[in-house]
Design a protein around this motif. Structure first.
Motif: not given
Length: 320
Positions: A37-41, A63-67, A180-182
């Protein structure tokens, strides 16, 4: 039973979640597989110092994709406190904003070449290197050393040869299609648990999970492509659909989905070719005629579009 953990190795909650999953699964016969999963592509190909990166507004989006429920500032504080509680200590924290693409390739290749145990060993070393050893995990030399330390001696050479690139690209599309979103998201059977939940919650989730009904690979791929198209990602849908077009190029459903993808991605020549083929095979298909007419319109062929649009409207009033 197998569970999948969809996570980004540069997401602090993913590493915390790994520890919680390990505690949750003690005594259970469960196989764990890591998925990308990529939070920071948008991370730069050349890593930049973490403190410098914090000034980049795209990092806040990552970071919002992580939390999703925390502000970026709240997330940074919260993850550091929880990491200490989980036994990582107060030296926690990355030194680099690093592109995780090659790390995901290495982790995926470890599963292919050594199974879940080797993959887990590689994932552990990559996350430890990023969060505790403060290394640049986008650096190829660093990944070579981590692979060797994990017992994956051939991993570095595979990376250098470009192996795993297509595999990770497809897995990222599959994760998106699945919703999958997070990071992390744990998938067990047909259910998903988002976030680094407590070990108790994870254990209850896994124990309650029931194996999902296995679909033929072609059916699963088709459904994932449909999902991506519904999410307005026609290029991603086409990427998943391509093997089906190669192997089942005469299947009407595959062709129709491809035609829709081509139309929505403005590949009008390809859309026209596919839709003309469908209309010739089934002249009473109102939707195929309507989409062919719209395609011809967008190409500037109004006279050719007219008969198809009128015929579609006669067959199905919603196209009038």
């Amino acid at each position: 039973m197998r569970i999948e953990i969809w996570a980004d190795v540069v997401c602090g909650w993913a590493y915390i979640g790994k520890r919680r999953v390990e505690r949750a699964l003690e005594g259970l016969d469960v196989e764990v597989v890591w998925r990308p999963f990529r939070i920071d592509p948008m991370a730069p190909a050349q890593a930049v110092p973490h403190e410098e990166a914090m000034a980049d507004p795209t990092v806040d989006a990552a970071l919002r994709r992580c939390a999703p429920d925390l502000t970026p500032g709240e997330n940074r504080v919260r993850v550091a406190l929880v990491a200490a509680e989980e036994g990582f200590g107060w030296t926690w924290g990355p030194a680099w904003r690093a592109d995780s693409r090659d790390a995901h390739r290495l982790i995926a290749l470890a599963l292919e070449h050594g199974g879940p145990a080797l993959q887990d060993a590689v994932a552990e070393r990559v996350m430890k290197a990023h969060f505790l050893d403060r290394l640049d995990i986008s650096d190829r030399g660093t990944l070579h050393r981590l692979a060797a330390d994990a017992g994956f001696a051939g991993g570095g050479a595979l990376l250098d040869a470009g192996a795993g690139d297509e595999l990770v690209r497809e897995l990222l599309l599959k994760g998106k299609a699945m919703g999958v979103r997070t990071s992390p998201t744990i998938v067990a059977g047909s259910e998903a648990l988002a976030g680094a939940q407590s070990a108790e919650v994870i254990r209850e989730f896994v124990l309650a999970a029931r194996p999902a009904r296995r679909l033929p690979e072609e059916v699963e791929r088709y459904r994932h492509a449909e999902s991506l198209l519904d999410q307005r990602d026609p290029l991603g849908a086409l990427a998943l659909l391509r093997p089906l077009l190669d192997e089942h190029g005469d299947d009407r459903n595959v062709l129709m989905l491809a035609g829709r993808c081509y139309y929505l991605s403005a590949q009008l020549g390809r859309a026209r070719a596919v839709l003309e083929r469908l209309v010739a095979a089934t002249p009473d298909d109102a939707y195929a005629r309507h989409l062919l007419g719209r395609t011809l319109q967008r190409q500037g062929h109004a006279e050719e579009a007219g008969p198809h649009l009128r015929m579609a409207a006669v067959m199905a009033p919603e196209y009038a």
